[in-house]
Design an enzyme around this catalytic site. Structure first.
Site, mmCIF file in Angstrom:
data_model
loop_
_atom_site.group_PDB
_atom_site.id
_atom_site.type_symbol
_atom_site.label_atom_id
_atom_site.label_comp_id
_atom_site.label_asym_id
_atom_site.label_seq_id
_atom_site.Cartn_x
_atom_site.Cartn_y
_atom_site.Cartn_z
ATOM 1 N N CYS A 1 23.629 -9.138 20.697
ATOM 2 C CA CYS A 1 22.164 -8.994 21.461
ATOM 3 C C CYS A 1 21.347 -9.604 20.738
ATOM 4 O O CYS A 1 20.932 -9.446 19.806
ATOM 5 C CB CYS A 1 21.930 -7.205 21.195
ATOM 6 S SG CYS A 1 20.305 -6.733 21.918
ATOM 7 N N GLY B 1 17.566 -6.756 37.939
ATOM 8 C CA GLY B 1 17.310 -8.105 37.374
ATOM 9 C C GLY B 1 17.088 -8.303 35.903
ATOM 10 O O GLY B 1 16.549 -9.279 35.484
ATOM 11 N N HIS C 1 13.380 -3.333 27.026
ATOM 12 C CA HIS C 1 12.198 -4.219 26.878
ATOM 13 C C HIS C 1 10.978 -4.094 27.696
ATOM 14 O O HIS C 1 11.667 -4.021 29.116
ATOM 15 C CB HIS C 1 12.455 -5.507 26.309
ATOM 16 C CG HIS C 1 13.296 -6.070 27.245
ATOM 17 N ND1 HIS C 1 14.719 -6.183 27.641
ATOM 18 C CD2 HIS C 1 12.713 -7.139 28.547
ATOM 19 C CE1 HIS C 1 14.840 -6.850 28.723
ATOM 20 N NE2 HIS C 1 13.813 -7.579 29.386
ATOM 21 N N HIS D 1 8.021 -5.629 29.718
ATOM 22 C CA HIS D 1 7.387 -7.053 29.893
ATOM 23 C C HIS D 1 5.709 -6.346 30.004
ATOM 24 O O HIS D 1 5.481 -5.654 30.823
ATOM 25 C CB HIS D 1 7.534 -7.772 31.193
ATOM 26 C CG HIS D 1 9.153 -8.151 31.123
ATOM 27 N ND1 HIS D 1 9.302 -9.666 30.766
ATOM 28 C CD2 HIS D 1 10.262 -7.410 31.380
ATOM 29 C CE1 HIS D 1 10.729 -9.670 30.835
ATOM 30 N NE2 HIS D 1 11.396 -8.645 31.009
#
Ligand code: AMP
Ligand code: ZN
Length: 114
Positions: free
Chosen positions: A5, A93, A100, A102
């Protein structure tokens, strides 16, 4: 920790990525391919794939990340707003399967939509 990862490897310092912020649970880094003038990624240190596999034990962490997004956006120079995006699963997507957030901000137009 997942050896394959990319975000686990960044958390571990195995891939260099300057930290905009770090505490015991979360790091913030600059996205390598920014979609806006300010494009941070808030990444929990724990390997959680997405909100689809997160559980009640992550409730405080996710709340903390949202409030941190507002603080870091302001600290990075955005005084009139910001956007938060979390992609979940292939249908959402998501490309890196380590949860995480954005954080996008800065003068428009922005380069692309996530
Ligand atoms: P997502 O589609 O939500 O999974 O987004 C993954 C994001 O991670 C993309 O915006 C990539 O540009 C970003 N990314 C991938 N590898 C790195 C890296 N090594 N350092 C910083 N950002 C990265
Ligand atoms: Zn990971």
């Amino acid at each position: 920790m997942d050896e394959n990862c990319v975000f686990c490897r960044i958390v571990r310092g195995q891939i260099p990525s300057p930290r905009v912020y770090e505490d015991d649970q979360v790091i913030a880094i600059n996205d390598i391919n920014p979609a806006a003038p300010i494009h941070l990624l808030l990444v929990p240190k724990e390997h959680v794939e997405s909100l689809m596999t997160a559980g009640p034990q992550h409730e405080a962490l996710v709340g903390k990340m949202l409030l941190l997004a507002a603080r870091l956006a302001r600290e990075q120079g955005s005084d009139n707003g910001f956007r938060v995006v979390i992609n979940n699963g292939p249908g959402g997507g998501q490309e890196v399967f380590h949860l995480h957030m954005h954080v996008l901000a800065g003068p428009r137009p922005w380069k692309r939509t996530l």
